[in-house]
Design a protein around this motif. Structure first.
Motif, mmCIF file in Angstrom:
data_model
loop_
_atom_site.group_PDB
_atom_site.id
_atom_site.type_symbol
_atom_site.label_atom_id
_atom_site.label_comp_id
_atom_site.label_asym_id
_atom_site.label_seq_id
_atom_site.Cartn_x
_atom_site.Cartn_y
_atom_site.Cartn_z
ATOM 1 N N HIS A 138 -6.060 9.686 0.012
ATOM 2 C CA HIS A 138 -5.541 9.272 -1.312
ATOM 3 C C HIS A 138 -4.849 8.030 -0.912
ATOM 4 O O HIS A 138 -3.741 8.069 -0.336
ATOM 5 C CB HIS A 138 -4.923 10.083 -2.395
ATOM 6 C CG HIS A 138 -4.813 9.160 -3.582
ATOM 7 N ND1 HIS A 138 -3.742 8.527 -4.020
ATOM 8 C CD2 HIS A 138 -5.841 9.055 -4.699
ATOM 9 C CE1 HIS A 138 -3.942 8.022 -5.323
ATOM 10 N NE2 HIS A 138 -5.146 8.287 -5.432
ATOM 11 N N LYS A 139 -5.249 6.721 -1.470
ATOM 12 C CA LYS A 139 -4.717 5.571 -0.857
ATOM 13 C C LYS A 139 -4.563 4.618 -2.332
ATOM 14 O O LYS A 139 -5.320 4.812 -3.149
ATOM 15 C CB LYS A 139 -5.539 4.690 0.004
ATOM 16 C CG LYS A 139 -5.952 5.179 1.326
ATOM 17 C CD LYS A 139 -4.553 5.396 2.331
ATOM 18 C CE LYS A 139 -5.015 5.990 3.554
ATOM 19 N NZ LYS A 139 -3.870 6.130 4.443
ATOM 20 N N LYS B 176 0.720 -1.325 0.053
ATOM 21 C CA LYS B 176 0.126 0.015 0.019
ATOM 22 C C LYS B 176 0.874 1.258 -0.081
ATOM 23 O O LYS B 176 2.156 1.176 0.479
ATOM 24 C CB LYS B 176 -0.938 -0.195 1.137
ATOM 25 C CG LYS B 176 -0.220 -0.039 2.420
ATOM 26 C CD LYS B 176 -1.061 0.128 3.545
ATOM 27 C CE LYS B 176 -0.592 0.092 4.981
ATOM 28 N NZ LYS B 176 -1.311 0.066 6.142
ATOM 29 N N GLN B 177 0.387 2.156 -0.377
ATOM 30 C CA GLN B 177 1.009 3.527 -0.518
ATOM 31 C C GLN B 177 -0.027 4.725 -0.168
ATOM 32 O O GLN B 177 -1.232 4.536 -0.562
ATOM 33 C CB GLN B 177 1.525 3.875 -1.973
ATOM 34 C CG GLN B 177 2.434 5.190 -2.166
ATOM 35 C CD GLN B 177 2.747 5.461 -3.385
ATOM 36 O OE1 GLN B 177 1.735 5.742 -4.379
ATOM 37 N NE2 GLN B 177 4.067 5.338 -3.638
ATOM 38 N N SER B 178 0.413 5.480 0.742
ATOM 39 C CA SER B 178 -0.340 6.705 1.069
ATOM 40 C C SER B 178 -0.005 8.076 0.430
ATOM 41 O O SER B 178 1.253 8.451 0.529
ATOM 42 C CB SER B 178 -0.541 6.580 2.588
ATOM 43 O OG SER B 178 -1.220 5.509 3.153
ATOM 44 N N GLN B 179 -0.778 8.663 -0.421
ATOM 45 C CA GLN B 179 -0.607 9.943 -0.776
ATOM 46 C C GLN B 179 -1.277 10.892 -0.189
ATOM 47 O O GLN B 179 -2.411 11.323 -0.549
ATOM 48 C CB GLN B 179 -0.845 10.041 -2.275
ATOM 49 C CG GLN B 179 0.248 8.987 -2.897
ATOM 50 C CD GLN B 179 0.125 9.334 -4.388
ATOM 51 O OE1 GLN B 179 -0.814 9.682 -5.144
ATOM 52 N NE2 GLN B 179 1.001 8.535 -5.264
ATOM 53 N N GLY B 180 -0.773 11.623 0.984
ATOM 54 C CA GLY B 180 -1.735 12.567 1.864
ATOM 55 C C GLY B 180 -2.581 11.843 2.679
ATOM 56 O O GLY B 180 -2.267 10.706 2.895
ATOM 57 N N GLY C 80 -7.599 5.415 -4.978
ATOM 58 C CA GLY C 80 -8.808 6.393 -4.886
ATOM 59 C C GLY C 80 -8.682 7.111 -3.443
ATOM 60 O O GLY C 80 -7.939 6.986 -2.758
ATOM 61 N N TYR C 81 -9.978 8.048 -3.282
ATOM 62 C CA TYR C 81 -9.774 8.800 -2.192
ATOM 63 C C TYR C 81 -10.903 7.931 -1.361
ATOM 64 O O TYR C 81 -10.715 6.984 -0.667
ATOM 65 C CB TYR C 81 -10.488 10.173 -2.350
ATOM 66 C CG TYR C 81 -9.377 10.937 -3.034
ATOM 67 C CD1 TYR C 81 -8.279 11.525 -2.305
ATOM 68 C CD2 TYR C 81 -9.085 10.978 -4.401
ATOM 69 C CE1 TYR C 81 -7.350 12.402 -3.113
ATOM 70 C CE2 TYR C 81 -7.991 11.749 -4.947
ATOM 71 C CZ TYR C 81 -7.214 12.498 -4.454
ATOM 72 O OH TYR C 81 -6.433 13.312 -5.115
ATOM 73 N N GLU C 82 -12.216 8.369 -1.054
ATOM 74 C CA GLU C 82 -13.140 7.965 -0.191
ATOM 75 C C GLU C 82 -13.861 6.777 -0.841
ATOM 76 O O GLU C 82 -14.202 5.525 -0.121
ATOM 77 C CB GLU C 82 -14.337 8.697 0.134
ATOM 78 C CG GLU C 82 -13.878 10.055 0.886
ATOM 79 C CD GLU C 82 -15.118 10.990 0.990
ATOM 80 O OE1 GLU C 82 -16.209 10.598 0.653
ATOM 81 O OE2 GLU C 82 -14.963 11.940 1.997
ATOM 82 N N ARG C 83 -13.765 6.599 -2.202
ATOM 83 C CA ARG C 83 -14.197 5.369 -2.892
ATOM 84 C C ARG C 83 -13.046 4.947 -3.869
ATOM 85 O O ARG C 83 -12.609 5.846 -4.544
ATOM 86 C CB ARG C 83 -15.362 5.787 -3.818
ATOM 87 C CG ARG C 83 -16.721 6.164 -2.994
ATOM 88 C CD ARG C 83 -17.738 6.372 -3.947
ATOM 89 N NE ARG C 83 -18.142 5.163 -4.666
ATOM 90 C CZ ARG C 83 -19.280 4.975 -5.521
ATOM 91 N NH1 ARG C 83 -19.983 5.980 -5.911
ATOM 92 N NH2 ARG C 83 -19.148 3.998 -6.464
ATOM 93 N N THR C 84 -12.428 3.722 -3.874
ATOM 94 C CA THR C 84 -11.472 3.321 -4.710
ATOM 95 C C THR C 84 -11.965 2.595 -5.998
ATOM 96 O O THR C 84 -13.167 1.754 -5.875
ATOM 97 C CB THR C 84 -10.667 2.523 -3.866
ATOM 98 O OG1 THR C 84 -11.611 1.319 -3.438
ATOM 99 C CG2 THR C 84 -10.034 3.035 -2.538
#
Length: 201
Positions: free
Chosen positions: A39-40, A32-36, A51-55
């Motif tokens: 955003h996952k 996994k990677q977290s951008q902010g 995606g953000y809330e919905r992937t």
């Protein structure tokens, strides 16, 4: 009776291990990677999601575009599942609580031992490949920028748990056969096999 309970317990553990291995193989969160904060990005053996809330997820279409660690991990995990399936069938035939091979107890014991060895082999395969996959992620994490690197996800822990359950279950399935050999060895060496000869005629 105790040996039969150990076999059933080992069989259930190995079955749980197989279920966990199957679940881990098809989970998307291998890394996994977290951008902010919102955003996952998740990358699995078969698809990647972001995606953000919905992937949204995309299936890996071409095997030639995949990295070496994904190709190798996918192949070995499928091999481990296949071996566990074979071990499931073989150990079912050899367990004392089933009616298969009741006419030949020695063959039945050997069959249970074989099923246990297959489960142990399958568990070792998934354990080794998962650990190697994690080492590749850790290696790339050290080389890449922190914001651009991946971390290993939940599927790794599920795979490790499945591997250990398969190994422990296989050991319990092998326990009865090994203990019988030890008991037979001890009896043959501690008790005389023939009567001592008398000095009297």
């Amino acid at each position: 009776m105790a040996s039969s309970c150990l076999q059933i317990f080992g069989f259930l553990l190995a079955l749980l291990g197989l279920s966990a291995t199957i679940a881990a193989t098809f989970m998307v969160e291998w890394k996994k990677q977290s951008q902010g904060k919102t955003h996952k990005i998740y990358d699995g053996l078969w698809m990647s999601c972001s995606g953000y809330e919905r992937t949204t997820c995309e299936v890996h279409e071409s095997i030639f575009k995949l990295s070496v660690e994904i190709q190798a991990t996918r192949a070995v995990m499928l091999l481990s599942i296949f071996l566990s399936g074979v071990g499931l069938l073989v150990s079912t035939l050899g367990m004392k609580c089933t009616r298969f091979l009741d006419g030949n107890k020695e063959t039945k014991a050997h069959t249970a031992l074989t099923g246990g060895i297959i489960f142990i082999s399958a568990g070792l395969l998934s354990l080794i490949i998962t650990s190697w996959y994690v080492s590749q992620i850790v290696h790339s994490y050290k080389l890449a920028h922190r914001l651009q690197s991946f971390e290993f996800g939940k599927a790794v822990f599920v795979s490790w748990a499945g591997s250990l359950l398969s190994i422990v279950g296989g050991v319990f399935l092998c326990y009865r056969r090994c203990s019988r050999r030890t008991d037979a060895f001890s009896v043959n060496h501690l008790l005389p096999t023939s009567q001592p000869r008398s000095n009297y005629v």
